[in-house]
Write an enzyme that holds these catalytic residues in place. Structure first.
Site, mmCIF file in Angstrom:
data_model
loop_
_atom_site.group_PDB
_atom_site.id
_atom_site.type_symbol
_atom_site.label_atom_id
_atom_site.label_comp_id
_atom_site.label_asym_id
_atom_site.label_seq_id
_atom_site.Cartn_x
_atom_site.Cartn_y
_atom_site.Cartn_z
ATOM 1 N N SER A 252 105.565 -18.617 9.036
ATOM 2 C CA SER A 252 104.432 -19.296 9.662
ATOM 3 C C SER A 252 104.926 -20.359 10.627
ATOM 4 O O SER A 252 105.985 -20.951 10.432
ATOM 5 C CB SER A 252 103.513 -19.904 8.608
ATOM 6 O OG SER A 252 103.968 -21.182 8.240
ATOM 7 N N LYS A 253 104.114 -20.536 11.653
ATOM 8 C CA LYS A 253 104.462 -21.527 12.670
ATOM 9 C C LYS A 253 104.536 -22.912 12.021
ATOM 10 O O LYS A 253 105.392 -23.723 12.319
ATOM 11 C CB LYS A 253 103.367 -21.581 13.739
ATOM 12 C CG LYS A 253 103.073 -20.239 14.352
ATOM 13 C CD LYS A 253 101.848 -20.334 15.253
ATOM 14 C CE LYS A 253 101.223 -18.953 15.381
ATOM 15 N NZ LYS A 253 100.052 -18.881 16.192
#
Ligand code: GLU
Length: 493
Positions: A252-253
């Site tokens: 995930s970012k």
């Protein structure tokens, strides 16, 4: 599977990549795009790019730009392009048609409490009977009075209905309709939800195969209901395994930062074809288990049947953001690239470091460093001594070979070289001959004599082949640097 030949155009697949512009293009999104591209190209189909930009609160123009920037860098083209936000009238029209068929109802629960299915995410919420069972008269009256409402799908209840589909990757999937909550089609602000907009567009754009991340597998049951309500046949679904971090966490970012952004790979000097090759191996493997594959080879070999179900791990650490396989593949692609194309790929990285070689210099230097770099971003450090007027300071001890050398011997080598070089023509063969003869006239082995010369002209031991390097540097620079090495050597006896 061979390309399906002789199919009429209406039978050729139509696939879509549908990013939501809520951040930069991340590796998972890029892989989904690439798999759609490969499927379309392998089967002579059509690739649609659809920007899923109806979530006005989370969408940003910067993200739209960064997604296009990432896609353009990959260099894979698409055939049709749509913006979901320009298609909202179609989505509303479809929602109304579903409502008119009695397959949806108005939910007047105040905004936010009913819009986002929060409680269903916790597992408890399926529907609010007060809303689902409200009479049409009351519903119409409240709507006419201007009370805001969300529109919800009326999922069949108590009929024992099983929703089924066969996923090209995950196989037979089924779920009891009774376990699916009455999900929203329109939010109380009138905006379509992802489920509605996506299916209405997929039906309208005649998408035949939906290839997307595994995180959407469970949404598919809702989508089957929407396609059915729209009177459209459901596309074939293929869900792609998740990309996970070394600890198994979904990439995930937010959690993993720039290592998940496509532009991080671009900026470090991955070639797009190497990055594509690497991403393909995350969740897909060709029959012969070869790893280095060109785009043409990937296109010829790609099938959905060969996509794996297991999560695919990208390896990275704080110190080393790139998976060793990605770096290895990049080095292989760098070596496989025609040298003129490599020159063009390297030039911007040199320019960023302040080096602006002439076309002739670039042409001469590129073949000398191509074996020595794994990332294009390493080119300036590998080639700096070709472009610098003055070498960066180095340790004079470097000039002395580990075996059988001392400062006196190095002095003799360098002095002799200074005497010999003015009359040698500066091409590989002449330098080779002259310097070997010089070494033997000093009673030294070539290896012993060449190290001091290499360090003197490059400022380091680890450098490209000596004679080619000297030929590119030219006589004046070599002479000056060797003279300078003698100065540097002075403190040592
Ligand atoms: N916009 C959705 C996403 O980015 C697309 C999902 C789908 O392919 O249906 O996750």
């Amino acid at each position: 599977m061979m390309p399906e030949e002789n199919l009429s155009p209406s039978k050729l697949p139509r696939v879509r990549f549908a990013p939501s512009p809520t951040g930069y293009l991340h590796v998972g999104g890029a892989r989904t795009f690439i798999f759609n591209w490969l499927y379309a190209r392998h089967n002579q189909g059509t690739l649609v790019l659809r920007l899923d930009d109806t979530d006005v609160e989370r969408n940003t123009e910067a993200s739209v730009q960064s997604i296009f920037e990432g896609l353009r860098w990959l260099g894979l083209s698409w055939d049709e392009e749509y913006k979901q936000s320009e298609r909202i009238p179609l989505h509303r029209q479809q929602a109304e048609a579903i409502f008119a068929r009695g397959l949806a109802y108005r939910d007047f629960t105040p905004a936010h409490a009913g819009d986002d299915n929060q409680s269903s995410a916790q597992g408890a919420w399926l529907f609010n009977p007060g809303m689902r069972e409200m009479s049409r008269e009351e519903s119409d009256r409240r709507a006419a009075a201007g009370e805001p409402f969300a529109l919800r799908y009326r999922v069949p209840r108590g009929e024992g209905r099983t929703l089924r589909f066969t996923d090209s990757v995950y196989g037979e999937q089924s779920k009891q309709a009774d376990e699916v909550e009455d999900f929203a089609l329109l939010r109380s602000d009138g905006m379509p939800t992802y489920h509605l907009a996506s299916c209405a567009d997929d039906a309208d754009l005649r998408i035949s195969h939906i290839i997307r991340g595994q995180d959407h597998l469970s949404n598919t049951f809702k989508h089957l209901l929407i396609f059915e309500a729209l009177g459209a046949s459901a596309p074939q679904f293929a869900h792609l395994p998740l990309l996970v971090a070394p600890d198994g966490a979904k990439l995930s970012k937010r959690k993993h930062g720039p290592v998940v952004s496509v532009t991080t790979y671009r900026d470090a000097g991955f070639l797009p074809q190497a990055f594509i090759n690497f991403l393909c191996l995350l969740g897909w493997s060709p029959k012969n288990d070869r790893e280095f594959l060109t785009l043409d080879e990937l296109t010829a070999a790609f099938t959905l049947e060969a996509v794996n179900r297991a999560n695919a791990v990208i390896n990275f650490t704080e110190e080393d953001p790139f998976d060793a396989k990605a770096v290895w593949l990049n080095a292989e692609h760098i070596r496989a690239l025609p040298v003129e194309r490599l020159e063009a790929s390297i030039a911007p990285f040199l320019a960023q470091a302040g080096f602006h070689p002439t076309p002739g210099q670039l042409q001469a230097v590129t073949p000398l460093i191509r074996e020595r770099i794994k990332l294009l971003g390493e080119a300036p450090a590998a080639a700096d001594f070709f472009f610098l007027d003055k070498l960066a300071p180095y340790d004079p001890a470097e000039l002395i070979p580990a075996k059988g050398g001392d400062a006196a011997m190095v002095r003799r080598v360098l002095q002799h070289t200074l005497e010999v070089l003015p009359s040698v023509s500066f091409d590989h063969d002449s330098l080779d001959q002259a310097l070997r003869a010089a070494a033997s006239s000093l009673g030294l082995k070539a290896g012993q004599a060449f190290q001091p010369i290499r360090v003197a002209v490059c400022g380091r031991k680890n450098a490209p082949p000596l004679f080619e390097t000297m030929a590119v540097l030219g006589r004046d620079i070599c002479l000056a640097r060797i003279a300078q090495a003698l100065v540097i050597l002075e403190p040592l006896n």
